[in-house]
Scaffold this motif. Structure first.
Motif, PDB file in Angstrom:
ATOM      1  N   SER A 164      18.219  -2.828   8.118  1.00 56.82           N
ATOM      2  CA  SER A 164      18.707  -3.896   7.246  1.00 56.82           C
ATOM      3  C   SER A 164      19.704  -3.334   6.229  1.00 56.82           C
ATOM      4  O   SER A 164      19.499  -2.247   5.681  1.00 56.82           O
ATOM      5  N   GLY A 165      20.795  -4.080   6.000  1.00 56.32           N
ATOM      6  CA  GLY A 165      21.819  -3.654   5.061  1.00 56.32           C
ATOM      7  C   GLY A 165      22.926  -2.833   5.682  1.00 56.32           C
ATOM      8  O   GLY A 165      23.947  -2.580   5.043  1.00 56.32           O
ATOM      9  N   GLU A 166      22.744  -2.425   6.934  1.00 55.44           N
ATOM     10  CA  GLU A 166      23.745  -1.591   7.605  1.00 55.44           C
ATOM     11  C   GLU A 166      24.852  -2.459   8.195  1.00 55.44           C
ATOM     12  O   GLU A 166      24.592  -3.521   8.758  1.00 55.44           O
ATOM     13  N   LYS A 167      26.095  -1.996   8.077  1.00 52.51           N
ATOM     14  CA  LYS A 167      27.222  -2.710   8.666  1.00 52.51           C
ATOM     15  C   LYS A 167      27.402  -2.277  10.119  1.00 52.51           C
ATOM     16  O   LYS A 167      27.256  -1.094  10.443  1.00 52.51           O
ATOM     17  N   VAL A 168      27.715  -3.262  10.961  1.00 51.14           N
ATOM     18  CA  VAL A 168      27.876  -2.973  12.391  1.00 51.14           C
ATOM     19  C   VAL A 168      29.140  -3.643  12.908  1.00 51.14           C
ATOM     20  O   VAL A 168      29.641  -4.615  12.334  1.00 51.14           O
ATOM     21  N   LYS A 169      29.658  -3.117  14.011  1.00 50.60           N
ATOM     22  CA  LYS A 169      30.791  -3.704  14.707  1.00 50.60           C
ATOM     23  C   LYS A 169      30.284  -4.486  15.916  1.00 50.60           C
ATOM     24  O   LYS A 169      29.199  -4.209  16.443  1.00 50.60           O
ATOM     25  N   ALA A 170      31.085  -5.424  16.364  1.00 52.22           N
ATOM     26  CA  ALA A 170      30.727  -6.155  17.574  1.00 52.22           C
ATOM     27  C   ALA A 170      30.568  -5.172  18.725  1.00 52.22           C
ATOM     28  O   ALA A 170      31.412  -4.294  18.935  1.00 52.22           O
ATOM     29  N   GLY A 171      29.479  -5.284  19.483  1.00 51.12           N
ATOM     30  CA  GLY A 171      29.218  -4.382  20.594  1.00 51.12           C
ATOM     31  C   GLY A 171      28.342  -3.203  20.233  1.00 51.12           C
ATOM     32  O   GLY A 171      27.913  -2.454  21.119  1.00 51.12           O
ATOM     33  N   ALA A 172      28.076  -2.994  18.928  1.00 45.07           N
ATOM     34  CA  ALA A 172      27.243  -1.863  18.516  1.00 45.07           C
ATOM     35  C   ALA A 172      25.809  -2.043  19.023  1.00 45.07           C
ATOM     36  O   ALA A 172      25.258  -3.139  19.013  1.00 45.07           O
ATOM     37  N   ARG A 173      25.181  -0.941  19.459  1.00 44.82           N
ATOM     38  CA  ARG A 173      23.800  -1.014  19.940  1.00 44.82           C
ATOM     39  C   ARG A 173      22.845  -1.233  18.778  1.00 44.82           C
ATOM     40  O   ARG A 173      22.909  -0.538  17.763  1.00 44.82           O
ATOM     41  N   LEU A 174      21.956  -2.203  18.929  1.00 48.70           N
ATOM     42  CA  LEU A 174      20.960  -2.514  17.909  1.00 48.70           C
ATOM     43  C   LEU A 174      19.598  -1.930  18.262  1.00 48.70           C
ATOM     44  O   LEU A 174      18.895  -1.393  17.408  1.00 48.70           O
ATOM     45  N   ALA A 175      19.207  -2.072  19.554  1.00 52.01           N
ATOM     46  CA  ALA A 175      17.900  -1.589  19.994  1.00 52.01           C
ATOM     47  C   ALA A 175      17.883  -1.492  21.519  1.00 52.01           C
ATOM     48  O   ALA A 175      18.705  -2.108  22.202  1.00 52.01           O
ATOM     49  N   THR A 176      16.913  -0.734  21.995  1.00 50.38           N
ATOM     50  CA  THR A 176      16.677  -0.648  23.441  1.00 50.38           C
ATOM     51  C   THR A 176      15.296  -1.231  23.732  1.00 50.38           C
ATOM     52  O   THR A 176      14.311  -0.884  23.060  1.00 50.38           O
ATOM     53  N   LEU A 177      15.238  -2.121  24.733  1.00 48.20           N
ATOM     54  CA  LEU A 177      13.981  -2.775  25.091  1.00 48.20           C
ATOM     55  C   LEU A 177      13.603  -2.444  26.536  1.00 48.20           C
ATOM     56  O   LEU A 177      14.468  -2.273  27.399  1.00 48.20           O
TER      57      LEU A 177
END
Length: 317
Positions: free
Chosen positions: A100-113
């Motif tokens: 939370s609070g982190e800036k991301v770019k479109a396409g950035a990996r958020l998590a692996t499921l």
């Protein structure tokens, strides 16, 4: 007046300097201080007293101002700049790449499921937009369902501000396209600009208010989702007037005044108010452009003893 204010005022009794003249304010027949119950009109302080009171000033200026309507408001993300990310199938979280609070770019990996269906390959959750992670609800090893939001991401460089207008407050003055100014106690010296983009077609039954939505520029991303703010809607064309910060004004009803600083002297001025424009107040009478208006420490100045004439010096033969 609280205890701390009492100590400050008491200290002023020892720091006030005498002045050679006590001038009557325009419109007064006598010099201020002529009567015991007359409010202090002219006060002179030492440099130490000015410093201890934290007195600050701001110049009165001529500015373009308009009649405004003030609405209580709440900041939200724009629908087209907001995303909620979930798993499409029941899964287990293998790892989490952002917080939370982190800036991301479109396409950035958020998590692996890892899907719970036997034989399924891992799934990579990616951000669909540029923005900041508002919420991160995923934990490594956690089992998640499709209805569980794992991440909320928003681009806050522009925000949607929802104002609430009461049905008794002149709803007919509100129109799409009107300019708004947004202020917040979190950043008292900043004004955020925008325009009304949408107005609801019905009142809220419980609150008896009409929702007014404005798109507001938020380049530095200082306005946060769910932040409470004030929305000032310009309901008239702009015209020039003399303005001062609204917080400089003291008194109530028809007895409004402020303090004007010149050197170490402070003059209490009775004023006539015009319209409020954001955090500024139009002054119709009592103040001239470029005068230094006290915006901090003015409350204590009310209780400082007035300057008094100094007795003539005796001359030796």
């Amino acid at each position: 007046m609280n205890i701390s204010s009492t100590y400050i005022v008491a200290a002023l009794l020892f720091l006030v300097l005498p002045t050679h003249d006590a001038f009557a304010h325009a419109g007064h027949a006598e010099a201020p201080g002529s009567h015991d119950d007359a409010p202090s009109q002219n006060v002179t302080l030492t440099d130490a007293a000015i410093h201890n009171l934290g007195i600050q000033t701001e110049k009165a200026v001529i500015a373009d101002i308009a009649t405004t309507m003030k609405l209580n408001a709440l900041v939200d993300a724009l629908p087209d700049r907001y995303a909620q990310i979930t798993s499409k199938v029941p899964s287990r979280v293998v790892d989490v790449a952002v917080q939370s609070g982190e800036k991301v770019k479109a396409g950035a990996r958020l998590a692996t499921l890892q899907p719970l269906i036997v034989g399924s390959t891992t799934i990579i959750l990616s951000s669909p937009i540029d923005g900041v992670v508002l919420k991160q609800n995923a934990l490594s090893g956690q089992t998640v369902q499709p209805e569980n939001p794992l991440f909320e991401i928003a681009d806050l460089k522009e925000v949607l501000v929802r104002g609430q207008a009461y049905e008794t407050g002149g709803l007919g003055q509100l129109k799409i396209g009107q300019v708004v100014s947004i202020t917040t106690n979190s950043y008292p010296d900043k004004i955020f600009a925008g325009k009304i983009e949408r107005i609801n077609a019905e009142l809220d039954r419980a609150t008896r208010t009409l929702d007014v939505y404005a798109r507001v520029v938020n380049t530095d991303e200082l306005l946060l989702k769910n932040m409470q703010v004030a929305m000032y809607v310009e309901t008239s064309d702009k015209a020039q007037g003399v303005v001062v910060p609204h917080r400089a004004i003291l008194g109530d009803g028809g007895n409004r005044f402020l303090f004007v600083k010149e050197g170490n002297g402070f003059e209490r001025r009775d004023i006539k108010l015009g319209i409020i424009y954001g955090d500024k107040q139009e002054i119709l009478e009592g103040v001239f452009p470029d005068e230094d208006i006290v915006i901090t420490g003015q409350y204590q100045l009310q209780f400082a003893p007035p300057s008094s004439p100094q007795p003539p010096k005796e001359h030796k033969d």
